[in-house]
Design a protein around this motif. Structure first.
Motif, short mmCIF file in Angstrom:
data_model
loop_
_atom_site.label_atom_id
_atom_site.label_comp_id
_atom_site.label_asym_id
_atom_site.label_seq_id
_atom_site.Cartn_x
_atom_site.Cartn_y
_atom_site.Cartn_z
N GLU A 35 70.25 18.68 -63.33
CA GLU A 35 70.33 17.24 -63.18
C GLU A 35 69.77 16.73 -61.84
O GLU A 35 69.17 15.69 -61.91
N LEU A 36 69.89 17.54 -60.92
CA LEU A 36 69.44 17.54 -59.51
C LEU A 36 68.01 17.14 -59.45
O LEU A 36 67.48 16.32 -58.67
N GLU A 37 67.21 18.09 -60.35
CA GLU A 37 65.92 18.08 -60.27
C GLU A 37 65.39 16.69 -60.81
O GLU A 37 64.28 16.25 -60.24
N ALA A 38 66.08 15.88 -61.49
CA ALA A 38 65.46 14.60 -62.05
C ALA A 38 65.62 13.54 -60.58
O ALA A 38 64.77 12.76 -60.67
N PHE A 39 66.19 13.96 -59.76
CA PHE A 39 65.96 13.18 -58.36
C PHE A 39 65.09 13.76 -57.26
O PHE A 39 65.25 13.37 -56.13
N ASP A 40 64.28 14.80 -57.63
CA ASP A 40 63.58 15.48 -56.57
C ASP A 40 62.48 14.50 -55.70
O ASP A 40 62.20 14.39 -54.71
N ASP A 41 62.19 13.35 -56.69
CA ASP A 41 60.92 12.26 -55.92
C ASP A 41 61.99 11.09 -55.31
O ASP A 41 61.11 10.30 -54.83
N ALA A 42 63.18 11.18 -55.44
CA ALA A 42 63.90 10.03 -54.88
C ALA A 42 63.67 9.85 -53.42
O ALA A 42 63.92 10.59 -52.59
N HIS A 43 63.41 8.63 -52.95
CA HIS A 43 63.20 8.47 -51.60
C HIS A 43 64.56 8.01 -50.99
O HIS A 43 64.82 8.49 -49.79
N VAL A 44 65.38 7.47 -51.61
CA VAL A 44 66.71 7.17 -51.06
C VAL A 44 67.66 8.14 -51.84
O VAL A 44 67.74 8.06 -52.92
N ARG A 45 68.47 9.14 -51.09
CA ARG A 45 69.17 10.24 -51.51
C ARG A 45 70.54 9.88 -51.40
O ARG A 45 71.47 10.73 -51.65
N ASP A 46 70.94 8.94 -50.85
CA ASP A 46 72.36 8.62 -50.34
C ASP A 46 73.54 8.69 -51.60
O ASP A 46 74.48 9.15 -51.46
#
Length: 74
Positions: A35-46
């Motif tokens: 699931e974390l891979e879906a957020f690889d390109d997220a600029h805001v990671r908070d």
């Protein structure tokens, strides 16, 4: 991923494993990292750990058989 985020993800894995003791902790970790891979390109990671935890919890709740509630005999 920063060191702080890595620690937060470890806490998420432990919290989910505690909540679903019938699921192998290694499987929980694998689902969290998938699931974390879906957020690889997220600029805001908070909020990434919270979003990952919610997604994995939803998946586990949906995949487990509900326990039927049997009313007590009168």
């Amino acid at each position: 991923m920063t060191a702080d985020e890595t620690r937060e993800i470890d806490v998420v894995v432990q919290r989910i494993a505690d909540r679903f003791p019938g699921v192998d902790p290694d499987d929980v970790r694998a689902q969290v990292h998938a699931e974390l891979e879906a957020f690889d390109d997220a600029h805001v990671r908070d909020f990434v750990p919270v979003l990952v935890e919610n997604a994995v919890m939803d998946t586990l709740r949906a995949s487990l058989e509900p326990t039927p509630i049997v009313p007590p005999e009168a």
